[in-house]
Scaffold this active site. Sequence first.
Site, PDB file in Angstrom:
ATOM      1  N   HIS A  28       1.166  -1.302   0.044  1.00  0.00           N
ATOM      2  CA  HIS A  28       0.119   0.062   0.315  1.00  0.00           C
ATOM      3  C   HIS A  28       0.595   1.933   0.195  1.00  0.00           C
ATOM      4  CE1 HIS A  28      -3.418  -3.149   1.660  1.00  0.00           C
ATOM      5  NE2 HIS A  28      -3.509  -2.612   0.121  1.00  0.00           N
ATOM      6  N   SER A  55      -6.870  -7.559   9.742  1.00  0.00           N
ATOM      7  CA  SER A  55      -8.247  -8.019   9.687  1.00  0.00           C
ATOM      8  C   SER A  55      -8.949  -8.581   8.323  1.00  0.00           C
ATOM      9  CB  SER A  55      -9.594  -6.998   9.624  1.00  0.00           C
ATOM     10  OG  SER A  55      -8.681  -5.455   8.960  1.00  0.00           O
TER      11      SER A  55
HETATM   12  P1  OAD Z   1      -7.203  -3.027  10.630  1.00  0.00           P
HETATM   13  O1  OAD Z   1      -7.014  -2.506  11.810  1.00  0.00           O
HETATM   14  O2  OAD Z   1      -8.627  -3.548   9.549  1.00  0.00           O
HETATM   15  O3  OAD Z   1      -7.070  -4.760  11.190  1.00  0.00           O
HETATM   16  C1  OAD Z   1      -6.528  -4.804  12.342  1.00  0.00           C
HETATM   17  C2  OAD Z   1      -6.110  -6.407  12.710  1.00  0.00           C
HETATM   18  O4  OAD Z   1      -4.828  -5.851  13.715  1.00  0.00           O
HETATM   19  C3  OAD Z   1      -7.715  -6.466  13.828  1.00  0.00           C
HETATM   20  O5  OAD Z   1      -8.216  -7.711  12.838  1.00  0.00           O
HETATM   21  C4  OAD Z   1      -6.770  -6.346  14.832  1.00  0.00           C
HETATM   22  O6  OAD Z   1      -7.664  -7.386  15.726  1.00  0.00           O
HETATM   23  C5  OAD Z   1      -5.178  -5.960  14.880  1.00  0.00           C
HETATM   24  N1  OAD Z   1      -4.528  -5.933  15.679  1.00  0.00           N
HETATM   25  C6  OAD Z   1      -5.417  -5.424  16.381  1.00  0.00           C
HETATM   26  N2  OAD Z   1      -3.645  -4.996  17.822  1.00  0.00           N
HETATM   27  C7  OAD Z   1      -2.557  -6.038  17.637  1.00  0.00           C
HETATM   28  C8  OAD Z   1      -1.966  -6.336  17.977  1.00  0.00           C
HETATM   29  N3  OAD Z   1      -1.685  -5.543  19.051  1.00  0.00           N
HETATM   30  N4  OAD Z   1      -0.942  -7.453  17.340  1.00  0.00           N
HETATM   31  C9  OAD Z   1      -2.072  -8.498  16.384  1.00  0.00           C
HETATM   32  N5  OAD Z   1      -2.629  -7.595  15.865  1.00  0.00           N
HETATM   33  C10 OAD Z   1      -3.480  -6.688  16.391  1.00  0.00           C
HETATM   34  O7  OAD Z   1      -5.911  -3.136   9.518  1.00  0.00           O
HETATM   35  P2  OAD Z   1      -5.767  -4.068   7.889  1.00  0.00           P
HETATM   36  O8  OAD Z   1      -5.902  -4.840   8.274  1.00  0.00           O
HETATM   37  O9  OAD Z   1      -4.191  -3.843   8.156  1.00  0.00           O
HETATM   38  O10 OAD Z   1      -5.133   0.476   4.056  1.00  0.00           O
HETATM   39  O11 OAD Z   1      -6.147  -3.331   6.945  1.00  0.00           O
HETATM   40  C11 OAD Z   1      -5.882  -2.601   6.174  1.00  0.00           C
HETATM   41  C12 OAD Z   1      -6.144  -2.005   5.238  1.00  0.00           C
HETATM   42  O12 OAD Z   1      -7.116  -1.146   5.610  1.00  0.00           O
HETATM   43  C13 OAD Z   1      -4.788  -1.085   5.727  1.00  0.00           C
HETATM   44  O13 OAD Z   1      -3.262  -1.254   4.758  1.00  0.00           O
HETATM   45  C14 OAD Z   1      -5.411   0.722   5.521  1.00  0.00           C
HETATM   46  C15 OAD Z   1      -7.174  -0.038   5.465  1.00  0.00           C
HETATM   47  O14 OAD Z   1      -7.632   0.913   4.344  1.00  0.00           O
HETATM   48  C16 OAD Z   1      -4.741   1.607   2.808  1.00  0.00           C
HETATM   49  O15 OAD Z   1      -4.904   2.690   3.299  1.00  0.00           O
HETATM   50  C17 OAD Z   1      -5.173   1.293   1.365  1.00  0.00           C
END
Ligand code: OAD
Length: 244
Positions: free
Chosen positions: A121, A193
């Site tokens: 990204h 997520s």
């Molecule tokens: P999310 O905010 O959607 O998800 C974060 C995940 O991390 C969730 O499943 C939480 O349960 C988990 N989590 C929280 N704290 C944690 C910890 N200490 N250790 C491990 N896991 C933990 O973020 P992303 O999946 O990265 O894109 O979101 C994907 C994309 O959506 C991002 O790259 C961004 C957003 O839109 C763009 O900006 C293009």
Amino acid sequence: MITIDNVNAARQCLSRAQRVAVLTGAGVSAESGIPTFRDALTGLWARFDPMKLASEDGFRADPPLVWRWYAWRRELVAKALPNAAHYALASAQLRFAAFDVITQNVDGLHALAGSASIELHGSIVRTTCLARCGFVENDPQLLPPGEPPRCPQCGDWLRPGVVWFGEMLEVAMLQHAERIASECDVMLVVGTSGLVYPAAALPALAMRHGAKVVVVNPSESELDQSATVIVRGTAAMEVPRLFE
Ligand code: OAD
């Protein structure tokens, strides 16, 4: 079979692997002090509308607002340091025939910890031109003044060098990530997520090609259904234990 809370099962998968692919999301940086996107209370999207702040339409509607939001996040990232998960992944890369980190994060913390990650990204420190004239600046300190600044090459708006909603990922980079996913023995999925595609499709792709998928996440996620082993815990706590 899915095993929950099983660090030993995850370790076993990794100990038999030659080629490991890692897919990370915002959760891997949560313990570095960078909020995730979708946490109901603290997540970035809880307070802001993603379509307003992370899309070209949103930017065009209010360039200063979007620019200021990214400048705020850049400051947050500039103060952040890699945590134990980033460091464990960086040191683990020496132990396998192949060890590739694919991240959705734009914070650069994998690189700071020593991993040559694929940043699907983009990067929050990079600035590009909205008109795609080719201008790229990797040092925010050297940007022209203004909110947002104007492109020194073509005069259009400058914009953050990240992938916004509705935009394509760089084709060669995505193909590279897909090749890594389809060739690995284990895919380790940390802190995502699994809601944003095409990144979210990589674990299922790995599994279709015979890989075991280990998910590390303190909460349930969409990717649990593609998991061989689920470790319920935080990245900084659990990832180092997987490679002990
Ligand atoms: P999310 O905010 O959607 O998800 C974060 C995940 O991390 C969730 O499943 C939480 O349960 C988990 N989590 C929280 N704290 C944690 C910890 N200490 N250790 C491990 N896991 C933990 O973020 P992303 O999946 O990265 O894109 O979101 C994907 C994309 O959506 C991002 O790259 C961004 C957003 O839109 C763009 O900006 C293009």
